[in-house]
Design an enzyme around this catalytic site. Structure first.
Site, PDB file in Angstrom:
ATOM      1  N   ASP A   5      -2.813  -1.628  -2.523  1.00 16.20           N
ATOM      2  CA  ASP A   5      -4.047  -1.603  -3.313  1.00 16.20           C
ATOM      3  C   ASP A   5      -5.202  -1.969  -2.393  1.00 16.20           C
ATOM      4  O   ASP A   5      -5.591  -3.125  -2.261  1.00 16.20           O
ATOM      5  CB  ASP A   5      -3.935  -2.584  -4.485  1.00 16.20           C
ATOM      6  CG  ASP A   5      -5.010  -2.344  -5.534  1.00 16.20           C
ATOM      7  OD1 ASP A   5      -5.885  -1.493  -5.309  1.00 16.20           O
ATOM      8  OD2 ASP A   5      -4.972  -3.009  -6.581  1.00 16.20           O
ATOM      9  N   ILE A   6      -5.751  -0.943  -1.724  1.00 18.94           N
ATOM     10  CA  ILE A   6      -6.779  -1.180  -0.710  1.00 18.94           C
ATOM     11  C   ILE A   6      -8.153  -0.665  -1.136  1.00 18.94           C
ATOM     12  O   ILE A   6      -9.159  -1.034  -0.542  1.00 18.94           O
ATOM     13  CB  ILE A   6      -6.371  -0.554   0.639  1.00 18.94           C
ATOM     14  CG1 ILE A   6      -6.256   0.961   0.538  1.00 18.94           C
ATOM     15  CG2 ILE A   6      -5.041  -1.160   1.133  1.00 18.94           C
ATOM     16  CD1 ILE A   6      -6.047   1.670   1.860  1.00 18.94           C
ATOM     17  N   LYS A   7      -8.186   0.226  -2.133  1.00 20.62           N
ATOM     18  CA  LYS A   7      -9.443   0.761  -2.699  1.00 20.62           C
ATOM     19  C   LYS A   7     -10.448   1.154  -1.632  1.00 20.62           C
ATOM     20  O   LYS A   7     -11.633   0.837  -1.714  1.00 20.62           O
ATOM     21  CB  LYS A   7     -10.066  -0.245  -3.676  1.00 20.62           C
ATOM     22  CG  LYS A   7      -9.221  -0.496  -4.920  1.00 20.62           C
ATOM     23  CD  LYS A   7      -9.963  -1.356  -5.930  1.00 20.62           C
ATOM     24  CE  LYS A   7      -9.144  -1.561  -7.192  1.00 20.62           C
ATOM     25  NZ  LYS A   7      -7.994  -2.464  -6.976  1.00 20.62           N
ATOM     26  N   ARG A   8      -9.988   1.877  -0.647  1.00 22.51           N
ATOM     27  CA  ARG A   8     -10.892   2.342   0.402  1.00 22.51           C
ATOM     28  C   ARG A   8     -11.681   3.544  -0.094  1.00 22.51           C
ATOM     29  O   ARG A   8     -11.205   4.326  -0.910  1.00 22.51           O
ATOM     30  CB  ARG A   8     -10.104   2.701   1.660  1.00 22.51           C
ATOM     31  CG  ARG A   8      -9.373   1.530   2.295  1.00 22.51           C
ATOM     32  CD  ARG A   8     -10.344   0.438   2.733  1.00 22.51           C
ATOM     33  NE  ARG A   8      -9.700  -0.517   3.612  1.00 22.51           N
ATOM     34  CZ  ARG A   8      -9.347  -1.746   3.263  1.00 22.51           C
ATOM     35  NH1 ARG A   8      -9.584  -2.174   2.040  1.00 22.51           N
ATOM     36  NH2 ARG A   8      -8.784  -2.563   4.134  1.00 22.51           N
ATOM     37  N   THR A  56      -4.552   3.051  -2.929  1.00 22.36           N
ATOM     38  CA  THR A  56      -5.606   3.349  -3.899  1.00 22.36           C
ATOM     39  C   THR A  56      -6.889   3.719  -3.155  1.00 22.36           C
ATOM     40  O   THR A  56      -7.201   3.151  -2.112  1.00 22.36           O
ATOM     41  CB  THR A  56      -5.864   2.149  -4.823  1.00 22.36           C
ATOM     42  OG1 THR A  56      -6.166   0.984  -4.033  1.00 22.36           O
ATOM     43  CG2 THR A  56      -4.643   1.851  -5.680  1.00 22.36           C
TER      44      THR A  56
END
EC number: 4.1.1.23
Length: 308
Positions: free
Chosen positions: A103-106, A140
């Site tokens: 879950d890194i939401k880059r 993500t």
């Protein structure tokens, strides 16, 4: 990797993912004390406590679940030692044959987006050698910058047979400030969902696409519409338990085959021992409480899907 995720969901009967999002105040005092005795009250000590906490939870739950989702911010806050704990956690989960959703939401463009994709999903070239930096199975991605920010990830996914979960409708209360805005009479999140389906059509596994979506459990009616818009995209559903979502609210996220969605619970599982329902386990047996919380979550969602 979507094929593996689907097969593991079928095998376990558990369309759930455990969010490994450890805050220090979730970690029992005896684990903190052990880590601080070895490393002091330092970033290294905090990282060691996180790693030991994660390992025990994984050891007690890996046979019940298909996947885990470590949220990188909970590790980054402790600097380089925290990132080392993140990598140890990813590697350990993979050694247990769990699918790892980073879950890194880059969300960036061009060479920056490509570098994120390589770092988390691909291979880094150093001279004549290649290295796998973080090696998650899915990550993500925030699509706010448009296709330029997503396509570098898609290309790495094709090459490595890995996957994405793209933010479409998030579970936080203020998500509607942008995501619900009407464009030509339609909410923005529906238009993003259409793009996810479009990107995913070119990255199909056996049954579902490698390109999935994040849709919050707190918006079940929106989930119903997005399920129709993205029939072949797996939906990662955050917001179960601690944010109010329950099994009966989630049936619309799934397809008629009982597949198509995977539901995340983080503190509801990893900090279950702090809840009244699991207080009987006590702090020393926190991982037993986590296992019980996983079993209850599986029963809740399976029961809801059975009555769909």
């Amino acid at each position: 990797m979507i094929n593996k995720l689907v097969e593991k969901i079928k095998k376990t009967g558990a369309p759930i993912v455990v969010g490994l999002d450890p805050m220090l105040n979730y970690i029992p005092q005896h684990i903190q004390d052990q880590a601080f005795a070895e490393y002091g009250e330092t970033l290294e000590g905090a990282a060691e406590a996180i790693w030991k906490f994660n390992k025990e939870i994984v050891d007690k739950t890996y046979d019940l679940i298909p996947a885990v989702k470590p949220q990188i911010a909970m590790y980054e806050q402790f600097g380089v030692p925290g990132l080392e704990a993140f990598k140890k956690t990813v590697d350990y989960c993979k050694s247990k044959d769990l699918v790892v959703i980073g879950d890194i939401k880059r969300g960036d463009i061009g060479s920056t987006s490509a570098a994120y994709a390589v770092g988390h999903l691909g291979k880094a070239k150093v001279g004549g050698k290649e290295y796998v930096p973080f090696d998650e199975d899915f990550v993500t991605v925030n699509p706010y910058l448009g296709s330029d920010g997503v396509k570098p990830f898609v290309e790495v996914c094709k090459e490595e047979k890995k996957g994405l979960f793209i933010l479409v409708k998030t579970s936080n209360p203020s998500s509607g400030e942008f995501q619900d805005r009407l464009i030509d009479g339609r909410p923005l999140y529906e238009l993003v969902g259409e793009k996810v389906a479009e990107w995913g059509a070119d990255c199909m596994g056996n049954e579902y696409s490698y390109i999935g979506a994040v849709v919050g459990a707190t918006y079940p009616e929106m989930g119903r519409e997005l399920r129709k818009i993205m029939p072949k995209s797996y939906i990662l559903v955050p917001g179960y338990g601690a944010q109010g979502g329950r099994g009966k609210d989630l049936v619309h996220f799934f397809n008629e085959d009982g597949l198509g969605a995977i539901v995340n619970s983080s503190r509801g599982i990893i900090a279950a021992y702090k809840q009244e329902a699991y207080a009987k386990f006590g702090e020393e047996n926190f991982s037993d409480a986590s296992r019980a919380a996983v079993e209850d979550m599986i029963a809740d969602i399976s029961g809801a899907l059975g009555g769909k």
